[in-house]
Design an enzyme around this catalytic site. Structure first.
Site, PDB file in Angstrom:
ATOM      1  N   GLY A  46      62.808 -14.093 -21.937  1.00  0.00           N
ATOM      2  CA  GLY A  46      62.122 -14.172 -20.758  1.00  0.00           C
ATOM      3  C   GLY A  46      62.722 -15.085 -19.706  1.00  0.00           C
ATOM      4  N   HIS A  81      50.136  -7.853 -16.831  1.00  0.00           N
ATOM      5  CA  HIS A  81      50.743  -8.215 -18.174  1.00  0.00           C
ATOM      6  C   HIS A  81      49.949  -7.315 -19.418  1.00  0.00           C
ATOM      7  CE1 HIS A  81      51.776 -11.457 -21.692  1.00  0.00           C
ATOM      8  NE2 HIS A  81      52.366 -10.315 -21.539  1.00  0.00           N
ATOM      9  N   SER A 103      49.981 -13.553 -24.907  1.00  0.00           N
ATOM     10  CA  SER A 103      51.393 -13.434 -25.577  1.00  0.00           C
ATOM     11  C   SER A 103      50.931 -13.302 -27.026  1.00  0.00           C
ATOM     12  CB  SER A 103      52.376 -14.229 -25.357  1.00  0.00           C
ATOM     13  OG  SER A 103      52.650 -14.239 -23.797  1.00  0.00           O
ATOM     14  N   ALA A 104      51.354 -12.686 -27.880  1.00  0.00           N
ATOM     15  CA  ALA A 104      51.522 -12.547 -29.532  1.00  0.00           C
ATOM     16  C   ALA A 104      49.872 -12.325 -29.807  1.00  0.00           C
ATOM     17  CB  ALA A 104      51.883 -13.697 -29.838  1.00  0.00           C
ATOM     18  N   CYS A 105      49.186 -11.475 -29.029  1.00  0.00           N
ATOM     19  CA  CYS A 105      47.822 -11.019 -29.736  1.00  0.00           C
ATOM     20  C   CYS A 105      47.978  -9.484 -30.066  1.00  0.00           C
ATOM     21  CB  CYS A 105      46.787 -11.195 -28.288  1.00  0.00           C
ATOM     22  SG  CYS A 105      46.237 -12.747 -28.416  1.00  0.00           S
ATOM     23  N   GLY A 106      48.960  -8.844 -30.203  1.00  0.00           N
ATOM     24  CA  GLY A 106      49.194  -7.440 -30.718  1.00  0.00           C
ATOM     25  C   GLY A 106      49.206  -6.445 -29.600  1.00  0.00           C
ATOM     26  N   LYS A 107      49.602  -6.742 -28.624  1.00  0.00           N
ATOM     27  CA  LYS A 107      49.855  -5.853 -27.509  1.00  0.00           C
ATOM     28  C   LYS A 107      50.765  -4.449 -27.852  1.00  0.00           C
ATOM     29  CE  LYS A 107      50.848  -7.209 -23.389  1.00  0.00           C
ATOM     30  NZ  LYS A 107      51.204  -8.381 -23.338  1.00  0.00           N
ATOM     31  N   ARG A 110      63.131 -11.722 -32.302  1.00  0.00           N
ATOM     32  CA  ARG A 110      62.811 -10.498 -31.486  1.00  0.00           C
ATOM     33  C   ARG A 110      63.707  -9.328 -31.881  1.00  0.00           C
ATOM     34  NH1 ARG A 110      58.453 -11.016 -27.641  1.00  0.00           N
ATOM     35  NH2 ARG A 110      58.020 -12.991 -27.910  1.00  0.00           N
ATOM     36  N   ARG A 135      42.566 -13.697 -28.706  1.00  0.00           N
ATOM     37  CA  ARG A 135      42.201 -14.254 -30.037  1.00  0.00           C
ATOM     38  C   ARG A 135      40.843 -15.314 -29.873  1.00  0.00           C
ATOM     39  NH1 ARG A 135      45.984 -14.177 -34.318  1.00  0.00           N
ATOM     40  NH2 ARG A 135      47.430 -13.180 -33.073  1.00  0.00           N
ATOM     41  N   GLY A 140      45.020  -0.083 -37.169  1.00  0.00           N
ATOM     42  CA  GLY A 140      44.514   1.556 -36.673  1.00  0.00           C
ATOM     43  C   GLY A 140      42.968   1.652 -36.864  1.00  0.00           C
ATOM     44  N   ASN A 177      40.978  -0.049 -34.653  1.00  0.00           N
ATOM     45  CA  ASN A 177      40.828  -0.391 -33.413  1.00  0.00           C
ATOM     46  C   ASN A 177      40.563   0.970 -32.568  1.00  0.00           C
ATOM     47  OD1 ASN A 177      40.830  -3.103 -33.647  1.00  0.00           O
ATOM     48  ND2 ASN A 177      42.950  -3.184 -33.068  1.00  0.00           N
TER      49      ASN A 177
HETATM   50  O1  O2Y Z   1      60.006 -15.645 -25.782  1.00  0.00           O
HETATM   51  C1  O2Y Z   1      60.463 -15.106 -24.921  1.00  0.00           C
HETATM   52  O2  O2Y Z   1      61.244 -15.393 -24.156  1.00  0.00           O
HETATM   53  C2  O2Y Z   1      59.976 -13.639 -24.900  1.00  0.00           C
HETATM   54  S1  O2Y Z   1      58.285 -13.593 -24.342  1.00  0.00           S
HETATM   55  C3  O2Y Z   1      57.786 -12.007 -24.380  1.00  0.00           C
HETATM   56  C4  O2Y Z   1      58.606 -10.839 -24.661  1.00  0.00           C
HETATM   57  C5  O2Y Z   1      58.159  -9.802 -24.676  1.00  0.00           C
HETATM   58  C6  O2Y Z   1      56.804  -9.569 -24.330  1.00  0.00           C
HETATM   59  N1  O2Y Z   1      56.052 -10.339 -24.020  1.00  0.00           N
HETATM   60  C7  O2Y Z   1      56.563 -11.849 -24.004  1.00  0.00           C
HETATM   61  C8  O2Y Z   1      55.424 -12.822 -23.677  1.00  0.00           C
HETATM   62  O3  O2Y Z   1      55.523 -13.699 -23.772  1.00  0.00           O
HETATM   63  O4  O2Y Z   1      54.328 -12.335 -23.184  1.00  0.00           O
HETATM   64 MN    MN Z   2      54.108 -10.083 -22.854  1.00  0.00          MN
END
Ligand code: O2Y
Ligand code: MN
Length: 635
Positions: free
Chosen positions: A239, A266, A288-292, A411, A442, A537, A539
């Protein structure tokens, strides 16, 4: 990395900087403002070469191969992972750096209390000094890119100037890059100027390192929303460096969206088809990191239901001629978190990354494949970890703590088109009409499994109250709710209170009944047995109720906090939690779908507290909604 080899193979559009001054130089565009901007930056940074990216497969392959030769990439075993590469970042450059990210507006209050701020003149002076000579010995790549399908009325064009070949190949996957974009731009089209350097010039004869970057105090990820510019320095990671993603598609776009009357969010976008072949498009904003990514590609555990993916991270939405909100995914790839991704958690992501994928900070197995914690396959007896060191499952650090083979923020960068459940219309330039928005986070306590907003102001209130409880991975105090309004906290391109006001004004732009119905979901409630809801699944059961509500069906009770499903409203056919009998699950569902009045009173206080830094700039309508819910809870 030197571009010598790349230049020989594919850089027909690579020019020596000095030669670039000569009028004989051919550019792949007649856009004079663009050419001047590129040449000025090449002069400032003293780049050795300038390479205009054409976005072809040939160019992509040549740059990847030159990175293998320079040691920046490892080519994975083509029998196991055809067309795949592994990059290892510097240990210090592994994630977005929020404390080095700035929203630079003339007035501090226009950036708001959630953003770091420095005035544009001062920040540009500091960064211009950093950019001086920063590309010595390196190639400056010109990346013309489109966020969204080329030519879509919702898309935007950007041009990123970077000295990182890693950024180029990732941008080629994540966005639409090259000659076709320059063609669309014409000779005077508008584009968003994005500057990036890893901030590591090379002295003559100096050998490059696999992952050049600058120390933290020299890193800047700067946004100038009033002039729609992005200046990034010192980091090569995600990012911070792939400027189309968080910097353009969220921070700059959210500011443009306010000016132009649309939404840059987002949010994932999914297509849901019922057994009766009814289609609904749903977007969801989770921190971020909640399972999108998992939800966007979910394999439903209810017969006859189908989920297809439009996007996994960002949605741009505009009101269409029929008054409904239409969404596009501005990206063309997935930059997903690898650890925890498995055939159980996200089989479609696993299928997507079998080829043509760039892996970053994953472990390398002895047979030339990749591995990470939570991949769902046994750990290899030996691997090379994300720092390039020998690793075994018994490896411990100096304190005796187990060492992870992959970085927790490792990633994969994979083309969206490779996803087996990508929807046929994912690149429709007109977008897809959105029926529902989900917010979530969360939240181990208090917040129900699903809750429908009563009206639009309530919907915005729900978004404003979103947040996640911190986990050990967040590096913060564990068990504290980090408010993340609309899952946009790190991505607001302007004052978050003004952003709430912008959302509140959406019903002035269209018939409120045509706007999506809004829900708050929470897959993460816990009790003494652990997670109360399977998630993944299962959900689909919640999504089914959401569809029923959109269609004016679906049983619900009105409560002070919103419309909650009646205990029997969620289809539990075939649901199995090995920890709970059917009778226990019935009780668990009751708990998941009831109002914890005392917990909610505290929640309301916490939301009120989160509004305080905004003072009078926070819209009155949200404070009034908060007071209304509080009063209803007191009754
Ligand atoms: O750590 C990073 O630079 C990636 S951040 C990211 C990447 C893909 C999707 N979402 C995110 C996020 O932080 O929301
Ligand atoms: Mn994101």
């Amino acid at each position: 990395m030197s571009c010598k080899k790349t230049a020989k193979r594919a850089c027909k559009t690579t020019v020596k900087t000095k030669a670039a001054k000569a009028s004989a130089v051919k550019y792949p565009t007649r856009h004079e403002e663009l050419i001047k901007w590129v040449n000025d930056f090449a002069k400032l940074t003293q780049a050795k070469n300038v390479h205009w990216c054409d976005g072809t497969k040939k160019e992509y392959n040549a740059i990847c191969e030159s990175m293998v030769e320079s040691g920046a990439f490892v080519k994975l075993n083509p029998k196991k992972r055809p067309g795949c590469y592994l990059a290892r970042s510097h240990w210090s450059d592994v994630a977005r750096v929020e404390n080095r990210t700035y929203i630079s507006t003339e007035k501090r209050e226009d950036a708001g209390p959630t953003n770091n701020w420095v005035a544009p003149d001062e920040l540009k002076k500091t960064m211009t000094d950093l950019y001086k000579g920063c590309m010595k010995g390196r190639t400056l790549y010109v990346i013309p890119f489109s966020m969204g399908p080329i030519g879509s009325p919702i898309s935007k064009i950007g041009v990123e100037l970077t000295d990182s070949p890693y950024v180029v190949v990732n941008m080629i996957i994540m966005t639409r890059v090259g000659t076709k974009v320059l063609k669309q731009l014409g000779k005077d089209g508008e584009f968003i100027k994005c500057l990036h350097s890893v901030g590591a010039p090379l002295k003559p004869g100096q050998k490059d390192v696999p992952w050049p970057c600058a120390p933290l105090e020299k890193k800047y990820i700067s946004h100038f929303p009033e002039t729609s510019e992005i200046w990034s320095f010192g980091s090569g990671y995600g990012g911070n460096a792939l400027l189309g993603k968080k910097c353009l598609a969220l921070r700059i776009a959210s500011s443009l969206a306010r000016k132009e009357g649309w939404l840059a969010e987002h949010m994932l976008i999914l297509k849901l088809t019922s057994p009766e072949n009814k289609v609904h498009y749903i977007t969801a904003a989770f921190p971020s990191a909640c399972g999108k990514t998992n939800l966007a590609m979910m394999e439903p555990r209810l017969p006859g239901w189908k989920v297809e993916t439009i996007g996994d991270d960002i949605a741009w939405m505009k009101i269409g001629a029929d008054g409904r909100l239409y969404a596009i995914n501005p990206e063309s790839g997935f930059f997903g978190v690898a650890p925890g991704t498995s055939m159980d958690s996200n089989p479609n992501a696993m299928r997507t990354i079998t080829k043509n994928t760039i892996f970053t900070n994953c472990a390398l197995t002895d047979d030339g494949d990749i591995w990470w914690e939570g991949m769902g396959v046994p750990a290899p007896a030996h691997a090379i970890d994300w720092q390039g060191k020998d690793w075994t499952p018994d490896t411990v650090d100096k304190d005796g703590k187990k060492v992870k083979a992959a970085h927790p923020n490792a990633r994969f960068t994979a083309p969206a088109a490779q996803c087996p459940v990508i929807a046929g219309e994912w690149e429709d330039p007109n977008g897809v009409p959105v029926s529902a928005f989900l917010f979530g986070g969360r939240r181990p306590t208090v917040i129900p499994l699903v809750n429908q907003a009563k009206d639009w102001t309530h919907a915005v209130f729900m978004g404003s109250a979103a947040g996640s409880e911190t986990t050990a991975a967040n590096l913060a105090e564990v068990g504290v709710v980090r408010r993340d309004p609309m899952a946009m906290l790190p991505f607001f391109g302007y004052n978050a209170a003004d952003y709430m006001l912008h959302w509140l004004t959406m019903p002035l732009r269209t018939d409120v009944n045509k706007l999506p119905k809004v829900f708050f979901t929470n897959w993460f409630r816990k009790d003494e047995k652990g997670f109360m809801w399977n998630g993944f699944g299962d959900n689909i059961r919640v999504l089914k109720w959401v569809c029923e509500r959109i269609e004016g069906k679906g049983k619900a009770v009105e409560t002070p906090i919103g419309f909650l499903p009646t205990p029997d409203a969620i289809d539990m056919t075939g649901y199995v939690d090995p920890q709970r009998s059917a009778a226990e699950m019935k009780k668990t569902m009751k708990d998941l779908l009831s109002v914890d009045v005392e917990g909610w009173k505290k929640e309301i206080e916490a939301v009120a507290e989160s509004y305080k830094p905004f003072g009078n700039r926070m819209p009155y309508a949200l404070k009034a909604k908060l007071a209304e819910i509080k009063a209803a809870l007191e009754k």
